[in-house]
Motif scaffolding. Sequence first.
Motif, PDB file in Angstrom:
ATOM      1  N   LEU A 135      27.474  58.178  34.060  1.00 17.49           N
ATOM      2  CA  LEU A 135      27.427  57.370  35.278  1.00 17.49           C
ATOM      3  C   LEU A 135      27.239  58.305  36.477  1.00 17.49           C
ATOM      4  N   GLY A 154      23.021  50.096  33.834  1.00 17.45           N
ATOM      5  CA  GLY A 154      23.644  49.291  34.875  1.00 17.45           C
ATOM      6  C   GLY A 154      23.285  49.876  36.222  1.00 17.45           C
ATOM      7  N   VAL A 155      22.857  49.033  37.147  1.00 20.23           N
ATOM      8  CA  VAL A 155      22.556  49.505  38.502  1.00 20.23           C
ATOM      9  C   VAL A 155      23.311  48.608  39.472  1.00 20.23           C
ATOM     10  N   GLY A 156      24.133  49.227  40.316  1.00 19.39           N
ATOM     11  CA  GLY A 156      24.912  48.460  41.287  1.00 19.39           C
ATOM     12  C   GLY A 156      26.341  48.254  40.826  1.00 19.39           C
ATOM     13  N   GLY A 157      27.044  47.360  41.528  1.00 12.83           N
ATOM     14  CA  GLY A 157      28.462  47.152  41.245  1.00 12.83           C
ATOM     15  C   GLY A 157      29.285  48.289  41.818  1.00 12.83           C
ATOM     16  N   SER A 158      30.449  48.540  41.213  1.00 11.00           N
ATOM     17  CA  SER A 158      31.325  49.626  41.653  1.00 11.00           C
ATOM     18  C   SER A 158      31.344  50.695  40.572  1.00 11.00           C
ATOM     19  N   SER A 198      32.604  48.743  37.458  1.00 15.19           N
ATOM     20  CA  SER A 198      31.813  47.621  36.940  1.00 15.19           C
ATOM     21  C   SER A 198      30.400  48.040  36.561  1.00 15.19           C
ATOM     22  N   CYS A 199      29.913  49.139  37.132  1.00 13.77           N
ATOM     23  CA  CYS A 199      28.567  49.623  36.809  1.00 13.77           C
ATOM     24  C   CYS A 199      28.499  50.049  35.339  1.00 13.77           C
ATOM     25  N   CYS A 246      26.190  45.719  45.347  1.00 17.67           N
ATOM     26  CA  CYS A 246      27.034  46.915  45.510  1.00 17.67           C
ATOM     27  C   CYS A 246      27.296  47.165  46.995  1.00 17.67           C
ATOM     28  N   PRO A 267      25.291  52.896  42.580  1.00 20.37           N
ATOM     29  CA  PRO A 267      25.812  53.378  41.300  1.00 20.37           C
ATOM     30  C   PRO A 267      24.799  53.117  40.186  1.00 20.37           C
ATOM     31  N   VAL A 268      24.708  54.074  39.258  1.00 23.32           N
ATOM     32  CA  VAL A 268      23.861  53.873  38.070  1.00 23.32           C
ATOM     33  C   VAL A 268      24.613  54.403  36.853  1.00 23.32           C
TER      34      VAL A 268
END
Lengths: 280, 188
Positions: A155, A191-195, A198-199, A257, A263-264
Amino acid sequence: MREVAVSLLRDAVRDLCLEANVVIPDDTLQALERALIEETSLRGRSILEEILANDRRARECRLPACQDTGLAIVFLELGQDVSLVGGDLCQAINEGVRQGYRRGYLRNSVSVDPLRRANSGDNTPAVLHLEVIPGDSLRLVLLPKGGGAENASALSMLTPASGWEGVRRFVLEQVCRVGPSACPPLVLGVGVGGSFGSCALLAKKALLRPLGRSHPDPQVAAWEDELKTAVNNLGIGPMGLGGHTTALSVAIEVAPCHIASLPVAVNLNCHSHRHRSVTL
Amino acid sequence: MKAFSLHTPLAESDLLPLQAGDQVLLTGRLYTARDTVHQRLAALLAKGLSPPFPLEGSVLYYCGPSPAPPGRVIGSAGPTTAGRMDPYTPALLAAGVRATIGKGPRSPAVHQAMAQYRAIYLAATGGTGALLAQTITEVLLVAYPELGPEAIYRLQVVDFPAIVAIDLAGRDLYREVRQLTVCGGTGC
């Protein structure tokens, strides 16, 4: 309110453990068969043939497709109109894992303590991701996750200026760095975005999308295609020994996000892409 | 691709004809060893104590098998990632281990130790444990039963298939593939 006994979940988890570890899903087998047609590396082709022969033998002989039968990752979508009765939900899920791994002669791969290292002896505890949904249905998904591919996951907290190019570079660098050890051909969940938290979960959920199904947003679908082509052009190939089949699939999930963040996360799965679901 | 038959225990002379990329079929004894066993063996050797099986000419298989169902000697038994054993491998090669079997690339230190102690590294296909189990005819628990799947097991194998990934001349299939990849070109 619909009442559901937790023993029903226990039995469902047990059966998912027994099936998921033995039966590689049809979409994965089809993707491997397609790869075998397209792969030009002789060594790559021979490895793909071994993998397909293994997966067929596992089904026929009821053997685990891979000895690493993984950490039991359980996703539970729980309808908010369901009342769970008859005991503790987490205990029921762990009991299902315990029974499934024992009955299926599946490997216990859980260390009770990350630094002091002792095997828990029954593959518990499971990792439970609970999501509350409208209605009165229950859906369980089991993703037995092997250590090799999980270790190759990562991440990064990029910033907005990095954009798609930054996301793309991060995923490609990660696959270059550790992809050969993660049992390619891989399934990539991005996963792209979130925290920060959560990413990583978005990336894991992306692994559950049926192979070959694109994201409904055409722009995200185009990024998926672009990334899959780029990964397969790396030349890593089956088991990292050369070829064009490095990823069977790339699925990207996106989420809102913070305005300062990008985040990725990339969660790698090996070709032994085991998962199974049931709706109760 | 040439295929060579190898019989354990291995001598340096058995390994001389092998080149990176060759297919080998191993017959004889393989000893399973994963992370914790490597820690323990390295600690024993550092104290001058003897290991629980003869290391001279031995073949280590990085594998933690799944349990044997009724009527079978073993469950699924494929290779695990070799790189995790790298910190301990030079000490084991110095003590006589002649070949290791796993998957994925090795560190420069292991590479160097393999050249120094005349050992090879073999790659087996990860995620084909149901298939590889067919080559295993007998299983004996050697040490550390408390480690469960990570204990040392002696596997009797017939024609266990693997690819020479690092040969005695220091040729490394993973490095060669990497140099041809886009990864090698961009330095990522």
